[in-house]
Design a protein around this motif. Structure first.
Motif, PDB file in Angstrom:
ATOM      1  N   ASN A  39       0.791  -1.237   0.000  1.00  0.00           N
ATOM      2  CA  ASN A  39       0.000   0.000   0.000  1.00  0.00           C
ATOM      3  C   ASN A  39       0.821   1.286   0.000  1.00  0.00           C
ATOM      4  OD1 ASN A  39      -2.665  -1.249   0.206  1.00  0.00           O
ATOM      5  ND2 ASN A  39      -1.991  -1.918   2.224  1.00  0.00           N
ATOM      6  N   TYR A  40       2.126   1.191   0.235  1.00  0.00           N
ATOM      7  CA  TYR A  40       2.936   2.408   0.352  1.00  0.00           C
ATOM      8  C   TYR A  40       4.265   2.255  -0.379  1.00  0.00           C
ATOM      9  CZ  TYR A  40      -0.306   3.307   4.197  1.00  0.00           C
ATOM     10  OH  TYR A  40      -1.441   3.479   4.951  1.00  0.00           O
ATOM     11  N   TYR A  68      -4.820  10.974   0.304  1.00  0.00           N
ATOM     12  CA  TYR A  68      -3.917  10.622   1.403  1.00  0.00           C
ATOM     13  C   TYR A  68      -3.139  11.849   1.858  1.00  0.00           C
ATOM     14  CZ  TYR A  68      -0.091   8.361   3.912  1.00  0.00           C
ATOM     15  OH  TYR A  68       0.821   7.990   4.865  1.00  0.00           O
ATOM     16  N   TYR A  70      -0.170  12.958   3.040  1.00  0.00           N
ATOM     17  CA  TYR A  70       1.247  12.648   3.218  1.00  0.00           C
ATOM     18  C   TYR A  70       2.008  13.855   3.775  1.00  0.00           C
ATOM     19  CZ  TYR A  70       1.843  15.274  -1.155  1.00  0.00           C
ATOM     20  OH  TYR A  70       1.824  16.247  -2.118  1.00  0.00           O
ATOM     21  N   LYS A  82       0.875   6.805  -0.558  1.00  0.00           N
ATOM     22  CA  LYS A  82      -0.040   5.661  -0.519  1.00  0.00           C
ATOM     23  C   LYS A  82      -0.621   5.404  -1.899  1.00  0.00           C
ATOM     24  CE  LYS A  82      -4.013   3.846   2.079  1.00  0.00           C
ATOM     25  NZ  LYS A  82      -5.032   4.165   3.130  1.00  0.00           N
ATOM     26  N   CYS A 117       5.552   0.191  15.830  1.00  0.00           N
ATOM     27  CA  CYS A 117       5.534   1.614  15.464  1.00  0.00           C
ATOM     28  C   CYS A 117       6.215   2.461  16.537  1.00  0.00           C
ATOM     29  CB  CYS A 117       4.091   2.080  15.253  1.00  0.00           C
ATOM     30  SG  CYS A 117       3.900   3.328  13.957  1.00  0.00           S
ATOM     31  N   GLY A 127       3.183   6.575  15.459  1.00  0.00           N
ATOM     32  CA  GLY A 127       1.892   6.690  14.801  1.00  0.00           C
ATOM     33  C   GLY A 127       1.109   5.414  14.988  1.00  0.00           C
ATOM     34  N   ASN A 128      -0.002   5.297  14.290  1.00  0.00           N
ATOM     35  CA  ASN A 128      -0.837   4.094  14.388  1.00  0.00           C
ATOM     36  C   ASN A 128      -0.360   2.971  13.474  1.00  0.00           C
ATOM     37  OD1 ASN A 128      -2.657   5.304  16.247  1.00  0.00           O
ATOM     38  ND2 ASN A 128      -3.684   6.353  14.545  1.00  0.00           N
ATOM     39  N   LEU A 129       0.319   3.348  12.408  1.00  0.00           N
ATOM     40  CA  LEU A 129       0.825   2.364  11.455  1.00  0.00           C
ATOM     41  C   LEU A 129       2.142   2.868  10.896  1.00  0.00           C
ATOM     42  CD1 LEU A 129       0.348  -0.228   9.734  1.00  0.00           C
ATOM     43  CD2 LEU A 129      -0.754   1.265   8.036  1.00  0.00           C
ATOM     44  N   CYS A 130       3.135   1.988  10.856  1.00  0.00           N
ATOM     45  CA  CYS A 130       4.450   2.354  10.334  1.00  0.00           C
ATOM     46  C   CYS A 130       4.882   1.373   9.264  1.00  0.00           C
ATOM     47  CB  CYS A 130       5.498   2.374  11.457  1.00  0.00           C
ATOM     48  SG  CYS A 130       5.274   3.701  12.667  1.00  0.00           S
ATOM     49  N   VAL A 210       2.918   6.041   8.707  1.00  0.00           N
ATOM     50  CA  VAL A 210       2.138   6.349   7.495  1.00  0.00           C
ATOM     51  C   VAL A 210       0.673   6.603   7.821  1.00  0.00           C
ATOM     52  CG1 VAL A 210       3.648   5.210   5.848  1.00  0.00           C
ATOM     53  CG2 VAL A 210       1.930   3.857   7.057  1.00  0.00           C
ATOM     54  N   GLU A 211       0.276   6.286   9.058  1.00  0.00           N
ATOM     55  CA  GLU A 211      -1.099   6.567   9.483  1.00  0.00           C
ATOM     56  C   GLU A 211      -1.079   7.084  10.915  1.00  0.00           C
ATOM     57  OE1 GLU A 211      -3.592   6.447   7.530  1.00  0.00           O
ATOM     58  OE2 GLU A 211      -2.946   5.152   5.886  1.00  0.00           O
TER      59      GLU A 211
END
Length: 211
Positions: A39-40, A68, A70, A82, A117, A127-130, A210-211
């Motif tokens: 996805n990234y 997205y 960014y 993304k 993360c 973050g929430n997602l790395c 990323v999120e």
């Protein structure tokens, strides 16, 4: 060149997957994260271009999610971007090839999934997602700091660049892969290491939210 372009409706030009999800620590072959992120990707841009030009270019890439949010690093001119939908490795390979044909793009690299993360220093989450990513730099340790014959020969074979020699550890050299090299920074780190011509070679691995 590792990254090949493709043309529609020509089966012989279908891109192969150029993802490498491992690196070497001493002689151990270690995985990076939890595998390919579909996805990234991370893109570094030519620093001679303005942030306005770069954002305009990003908005023109149809494979990217234009909604997205960014973050563009104004100093290094880099961003984690993304895709508009999950992509296969072959599709990402082709997208990278297309992006790198544009002079505004210095290089574009795959990213790797991770469940961790936390920051490199400390335990607070970034973050929430790395994702893990790697830059164009890689590091090579030579057997003899006074004999760089092997290093220069390998540079010529791979079209890589010598950036600098470490001041306090002179047997270590900072190298750089460009989009005209035989492969990206991770490919080249592994290639140099697997040649057995050097004590060690390692990529410049990083983690980014990323999120």
């Amino acid at each position: 060149m590792l990254f090949l372009g493709c043309h529609k409706d020509t089966p012989e030009s279908v891109p192969t997957c150029n993802f490498v999800g491992y690196y070497y620590y001493q002689d151990a072959k270690l995985p990076i994260g939890e595998g390919l992120s579909n996805n990234y990707l991370v893109v570094f841009f030519d620093t001679t271009y303005s942030s306005v030009d770069i954002r305009k270019f990003i908005s023109s890439v149809s494979d990217l999610d234009q909604n997205y949010k960014y973050t563009l690093d104004d100093h290094n001119k880099a961003a984690a971007l993304k895709f508009n939908k999950s992509k296969t490795c072959e599709e990402i390979t082709a997208i990278i090839a297309r992006l790198e044909k544009n002079p505004i793009v210095s290089f574009a690299n795959f990213t790797m999934k991770t469940n961790d993360c936390s920051a490199w220093i400390g335990t607070a989450p970034m973050g929430n997602l790395c994702v893990y990513w790697y830059s164009d730099f890689f590091y090579v340790k030579v057997f003899d700091k006074n004999d760089l014959t092997r290093l220069h020969k390998m540079m010529a074979q791979t079209n890589t660049q010598l950036v600098e020699q470490h001041q306090t550890m002179p047997e270590w050299f900072v190298m750089r892969a460009t989009k005209n090299s035989k492969g990206d920074g991770l490919h080249m780190a592994n290639y140099f290491h697997e040649s057995k011509l050097f004590v060690h070679a390692s990529p410049d691995l990083n983690k980014i939210p990323v999120e």
